[in-house]
Scaffold this active site. Structure first.
Site: not given
Length: 468
Positions: A324, A335, A349
């Site tokens: 999560s 990224d 998740k």
């Protein structure tokens, strides 16, 4: 002749009570509109006007056969169940079933569940200290929380709990299992678990305690290299993370040479805390965005100017217990190429749960959106893949005796720095028992940072070297 148009909606009589139970304010308004249309239709017929009836699209209507089946089951339970069950209890169970069958994270929140949700985000609650989910009817340990009874007793991420004391978990809801795991501090619960690599079940006794979670811990690994461990994301984790980074640089007296952020076995938590932590290390750009069916579930979070680490090389450690919010932080830094992600693939998740109040004491927690990293990758069920895969390993020194060297030869020509080398060797030996030496993944991260430092020394160091 006047033409009257109307759309008729037909419902079986036995379904009216069910529909009434789930009526909302908007549902009442819909019913009033339907009554008005019906009155206009009857007036048109009485006045001899031409009436056209448009039948509703069957695909957009409630499935009547399924509604009949539901009311039939409801009636059979009321009449024939071994013990008398109230209508309220049956309807509440139906609501729970509707939500729990959607996904493992959607659930019905009774008043006590509300309190537990607040406790988990505040950082203090009673129990064992594990983040859990459901898998094939068993309770799966997503991650044990640091410094809690479960972690100290040896519970590991990925363990499947098959029994709580003598009660089999199979057939229980996640809510029921969690209630059994919580209890009076000092009482003991026996967990029977299945673990990958073990031939049979393992029994672990865990003593319940008040769980007080410190979400951020920090320390210096070696001179110049800092370590920050985030155990889970609570409401104030973002500010704690910033304070930890500033504290490490104050302790060192200058900018860090490298930083390791440890998110292993971090089960997640508050989304905003993960966003604030990523914002502390990014100058600009998207951090995370969510996509769902309703407008309120479509959110975008972007970084504000100001990387407080000023470009310091970073390694983020993740594993199968990272879920999560921890995946959001790791994915954003990955990224933006702000950090190297190392370890093993995360839990996956990647869904957003929204708490929707039903009244003052009840609510539902329902999955309303999916998380996406800045590059548009969905985290759900795929997780974050590390840039460098490093699996846990136990280190064993193969050659503990030093090699025979020039310095061991009788009458050797003395080196200019021979004495200094021995001093350095003793310092290295004194530090051999450090945290990094006991943790292979952490040691690999530290070695990577040292390699980056060697290949890319900063300008300040070059200037100091030329002055000397």
């Amino acid at each position: 002749m006047k033409r009257v148009r109307s759309t008729l909606n037909a419902f079986p009589l036995r379904s009216i009570a069910l529909a009434t139970c789930f009526a909302t304010a908007s549902g009442l308004a819909w019913a009033q509109d339907e009554d008005t249309a019906t009155e206009q239709l009857l007036e048109g017929i009485q006045n001899g006007e031409r009436v056209e009836i448009s039948l509703p699209d069957p695909e957009k209507q409630l499935p009547l056969e399924d509604l009949r089946k539901f009311t039939e089951v409801f009636s059979r339970i009321k009449d024939a169940y071994v013990e008398e069950v109230s209508d309220r209890k049956l309807l509440e169970s139906a609501i729970k079933g509707m939500l729990s069958d959607l996904d493992p994270h959607s659930t019905y929140l009774a008043p006590k569940d509300y309190e537990e949700l607040e406790e988990s985000t505040s950082g203090e609650f009673g129990g064992l200290g594990i983040e859990v989910g459901m898998e094939n009817g068993f309770v799966k340990v997503i991650a044990p929380i640091d410094d809690t009874p479960a972690q100290k007793a040896g519970v590991q991420a990925g363990d499947l709990i098959i029994k709580l004391d003598e009660k089999p978990v199979k057939g229980m809801s996640l809510e029921e299992a969690v209630k059994l795991m919580r209890g009076k501090p000092g009482s003991v619960l026996t967990l029977t678990i299945m673990r990958e690599g073990e031939t049979g079940p393992i029994e672990i006794e865990v003593e319940r305690d008040i769980i007080k979670v410190t979400s951020v811990k920090s320390r210096m690994l070696e001179n110049g290299y800092g370590y920050v461990r985030i155990t889970q994301f609570q409401a104030d984790t973002g500010s704690q993370f910033r304070d930890a980074l500033n504290g490490l640089e104050d302790e060192l007296g200058r900018d860090l040479d490298g930083l390791i952020i440890d998110l292993r076995n971090n089960p997640g938590g508050v989304l905003q805390a993960a966003v604030e932590s990523a914002d502390a290390l990014l100058d600009e750009g998207l951090i995370v965005y969510t996509e769902g069916r309703i407008q309120s579930s479509r959110l975008r979070f972007s970084a504000r100017a100001g990387d407080i680490m000023a470009g310091t090389p970073i390694v983020v450690l993740i594993n199968g217990g990272s879920a999560s919010a921890s995946e959001i932080l790791a994915g954003a830094l990955q990224d933006h190429e702000r950090a190297v992600v190392m370890g093993t693939q995360s839990f996956g998740k990647g869904s957003v749960q929204t708490v929707i109040p039903l009244d003052e004491t009840h609510a539902i927690k329902m999955t309303t959106a999916r998380y996406y990293t800045p590059d548009g990758r969905s985290i759900q069920a795929t997780g974050i893949k590390p840039d460098i895969v490093v699996r846990p390993a136990e280190l064993k020194e193969l050659d503990s005796n030093p090699f025979f060297t020039e310095a061991d030869l009788s009458g050797h020509l003395e080196g200019q720095n021979e004495g200094q080398e021995k001093d350095g060797e003793s310092e290295a030996n004194a530090d051999s028992g450090s945290l990094a030496d006991r943790d292979y993944q952490l040691r690999s991260a530290l070695n990577l940072l040292k390699g980056i430092r060697i290949l890319n020394p900063n300008k300040k160091d070059k200037a100091e070297g030329s002055d000397q």
